[in-house]
Design a protein around this motif. Structure first.
Motif, PDB file in Angstrom:
ATOM      1  N   ALA A  10      20.312  11.116 -36.463  1.00 61.75           N
ATOM      2  CA  ALA A  10      21.555  11.151 -35.680  1.00 61.75           C
ATOM      3  C   ALA A  10      21.234  11.145 -34.184  1.00 61.75           C
ATOM      4  O   ALA A  10      21.959  11.726 -33.385  1.00 61.75           O
ATOM      5  N   GLY A  12      20.719   8.312 -32.354  1.00 60.21           N
ATOM      6  CA  GLY A  12      21.061   7.037 -31.700  1.00 60.21           C
ATOM      7  C   GLY A  12      22.030   7.258 -30.553  1.00 60.21           C
ATOM      8  O   GLY A  12      22.705   8.296 -30.473  1.00 60.21           O
ATOM      9  N   LYS A  26      28.870  10.779 -32.238  1.00 60.21           N
ATOM     10  CA  LYS A  26      29.830  10.083 -33.111  1.00 60.21           C
ATOM     11  C   LYS A  26      29.855  10.701 -34.500  1.00 60.21           C
ATOM     12  O   LYS A  26      30.821  10.531 -35.242  1.00 60.21           O
ATOM     13  N   PRO A 106      15.295   7.335 -27.892  1.00 61.94           N
ATOM     14  CA  PRO A 106      15.681   6.585 -29.094  1.00 61.94           C
ATOM     15  C   PRO A 106      14.703   5.433 -29.362  1.00 61.94           C
ATOM     16  O   PRO A 106      14.924   4.301 -28.945  1.00 61.94           O
ATOM     17  N   PRO A 130      24.406   8.571 -40.997  1.00 66.19           N
ATOM     18  CA  PRO A 130      25.734   9.176 -40.948  1.00 66.19           C
ATOM     19  C   PRO A 130      26.862   8.235 -40.538  1.00 66.19           C
ATOM     20  O   PRO A 130      28.029   8.591 -40.658  1.00 66.19           O
TER      21      PRO A 130
HETATM   22  P1  UTP Z   1      22.045   2.279 -34.960  1.00 65.50           P
HETATM   23  O1  UTP Z   1      21.212   1.104 -34.910  1.00 65.50           O
HETATM   24  O2  UTP Z   1      23.383   2.150 -35.607  1.00 65.50           O
HETATM   25  O3  UTP Z   1      22.182   2.844 -33.500  1.00 65.50           O
HETATM   26  O4  UTP Z   1      21.196   3.409 -35.689  1.00 65.50           O
HETATM   27  P2  UTP Z   1      23.188   3.871 -32.848  1.00 65.50           P
HETATM   28  O5  UTP Z   1      22.614   4.365 -31.597  1.00 65.50           O
HETATM   29  O6  UTP Z   1      23.607   4.936 -33.828  1.00 65.50           O
HETATM   30  O7  UTP Z   1      24.499   3.034 -32.523  1.00 65.50           O
HETATM   31  P3  UTP Z   1      24.678   1.767 -31.532  1.00 65.50           P
HETATM   32  O8  UTP Z   1      24.098   0.600 -32.288  1.00 65.50           O
HETATM   33  O9  UTP Z   1      23.991   2.057 -30.230  1.00 65.50           O
HETATM   34  O10 UTP Z   1      26.161   1.705 -31.401  1.00 65.50           O
HETATM   35  C1  UTP Z   1      21.206   3.633 -37.081  1.00 65.50           C
HETATM   36  C2  UTP Z   1      20.993   5.121 -37.345  1.00 65.50           C
HETATM   37  O11 UTP Z   1      19.714   5.522 -36.860  1.00 65.50           O
HETATM   38  C3  UTP Z   1      19.821   6.580 -35.925  1.00 65.50           C
HETATM   39  C4  UTP Z   1      21.250   6.510 -35.415  1.00 65.50           C
HETATM   40  O12 UTP Z   1      21.688   7.792 -34.967  1.00 65.50           O
HETATM   41  C5  UTP Z   1      22.012   6.008 -36.651  1.00 65.50           C
HETATM   42  O13 UTP Z   1      22.326   7.075 -37.534  1.00 65.50           O
HETATM   43  N1  UTP Z   1      18.807   6.364 -34.880  1.00 65.50           N
HETATM   44  C6  UTP Z   1      18.636   5.136 -34.342  1.00 65.50           C
HETATM   45  C7  UTP Z   1      18.023   7.429 -34.447  1.00 65.50           C
HETATM   46  O14 UTP Z   1      18.179   8.578 -34.936  1.00 65.50           O
HETATM   47  N2  UTP Z   1      17.087   7.213 -33.487  1.00 65.50           N
HETATM   48  C8  UTP Z   1      16.900   5.981 -32.949  1.00 65.50           C
HETATM   49  O15 UTP Z   1      16.009   5.848 -32.089  1.00 65.50           O
HETATM   50  C9  UTP Z   1      17.683   4.929 -33.380  1.00 65.50           C
END
Ligand code: UTP
Length: 305
Positions: A10, A12, A26, A106, A130
């Motif tokens: 979580a 991202g 989110k 990230p 999630p």
């Molecule tokens: P997403 O690619 O959907 O990215 O990550 P995001 O940041 O959630 O959303 P956008 O694309 O910027 O709108 C898929 C999942 O991997 C997690 C995110 O929280 C999501 O649950 N994630 C992604 C991480 O925990 N770390 C990261 O470096 C990247």
């Protein structure tokens, strides 16, 4: 094969949901009266997963606060005979262990998973993304665990998508179709051009994986360009003789990572809920009529409910 642990990445940035996600995770978006991440925990608990490793980042404290005790509020509600308002979170607190691991940058989904390596032994474990809320009779993760036990391998949830959507997903290549819904995977392609997609089966946010994934993540981290991709690590693990299966999960999936997806989830879930459904159906039926607020700016929406 016992699966008792889940990693929930979580961390991202949630750029598709900005500016909402600037300060609020989110994962805390409301779906009816609960934050989205509570549905994820409840899905895990219903499959006897009670150990959750949440990968968090900046501005994600609300997640940990939600799954913490709140003595003042508990006393306040108890004195007014309203304790049932918090019954669902109380139940989670009584039966669940949470560990929060901070991802300071990230660096990709694969990197987020890798950060939880010390908390997982030589066992199969689950991953819940999630953003994906799956409403089904048999919880999606239970469906995957059953296949993992039966096939003695790792399992990824997939869903059929249209050709113009394949470039938004990881897509599985099929080695063998075992049943109408179960496939052995040959390889994975991350976000392919429609003409390069090996199938129309897109990876969605539930996995049951062997702990061998951590060795693969470590091995590929040296040459990963940019973000460390989980799909690359799964492909690497297959080359090291871990069988990987794709299962078409039965249920309705909502991708709440975008405003439109979240709105669909709220409406879809409300229409399936015995309390909310009559209100929302009445509201929807009244919208496109000459009497509705759409055509009468003076009308008060509240009075239509
Ligand atoms: P997403 O690619 O959907 O990215 O990550 P995001 O940041 O959630 O959303 P956008 O694309 O910027 O709108 C898929 C999942 O991997 C997690 C995110 O929280 C999501 O649950 N994630 C992604 C991480 O925990 N770390 C990261 O470096 C990247």
């Amino acid at each position: 094969m016992d699966v008792t642990k889940a990693i929930i990445p979580a961390a991202g940035l949630g750029t598709r949901f900005l500016p909402y996600t600037k300060a609020i995770p989110k994962e805390m978006l409301p779906l009816l009266n609960k934050p989205a991440i509570q549905y994820i925990i409840e899905e895990g608990l219903s499959a006897e997963i009670n150990n959750f490793l949440v990968i968090t980042g900046k501005n994600k404290d609300a997640i940990a606060n939600h799954f913490d005790a709140h003595p003042e509020l508990e006393t306040f509600l108890k004195e007014r005979n309203k304790s049932e308002l918090m019954a669902s979170t109380e139940k989670i607190l009584r039966s669940t262990y949470f560990t929060y691991i901070r991802q300071s940058e990230p660096l990709g989904l694969g990197h987020a998973i890798w950060l939880a390596r010390h908390a997982i032994g030589k066992e199969y474990f689950s991953i819940f993304l999630p953003d994906d809320i799956i409403i089904s009779k048999v919880p999606a993760i239970t469906q995957l665990i059953k296949i993992a036990r039966q096939e003695k391998g790792s399992v990824i949830a997939v869903q059929e998508v249209s050709p113009d959507s394949v470039s938004s997903y990881g897509i599985v290549g099929i080695k063998k179709q075992i049943t109408p819904n179960l496939f052995q995977v040959s390889h994975l392609v991350e976000k392919p051009h429609p003409k390069d997609a090996p199938s129309n089966l897109a990876i969605i946010g539930r996995y049951v994986l062997s702990s061998k994934i951590f060795t693969s993540l470590q091995d590929i981290s040296g040459y990963a360009m940019g973000e460390l991709q989980l799909t690359d690590a799964i492909s690497h693990m297959m080359k090291n003789n871990e069988k990987v299966f794709a299962f078409k999960v039965q249920g309705v999936r909502y991708d709440i990572g975008t405003p439109i997806g979240w709105m669909k989830a709220v409406i879809g879930m409300a229409l399936q809920d015995p309390y909310y459904a009559p209100h929302i159906k009445k509201f929807i039926a009244s919208i496109d009529t000459p009497e509705s607020f759409l055509y009468n700016s003076s009308k008060n929406i509240e009075h239509q409910l």
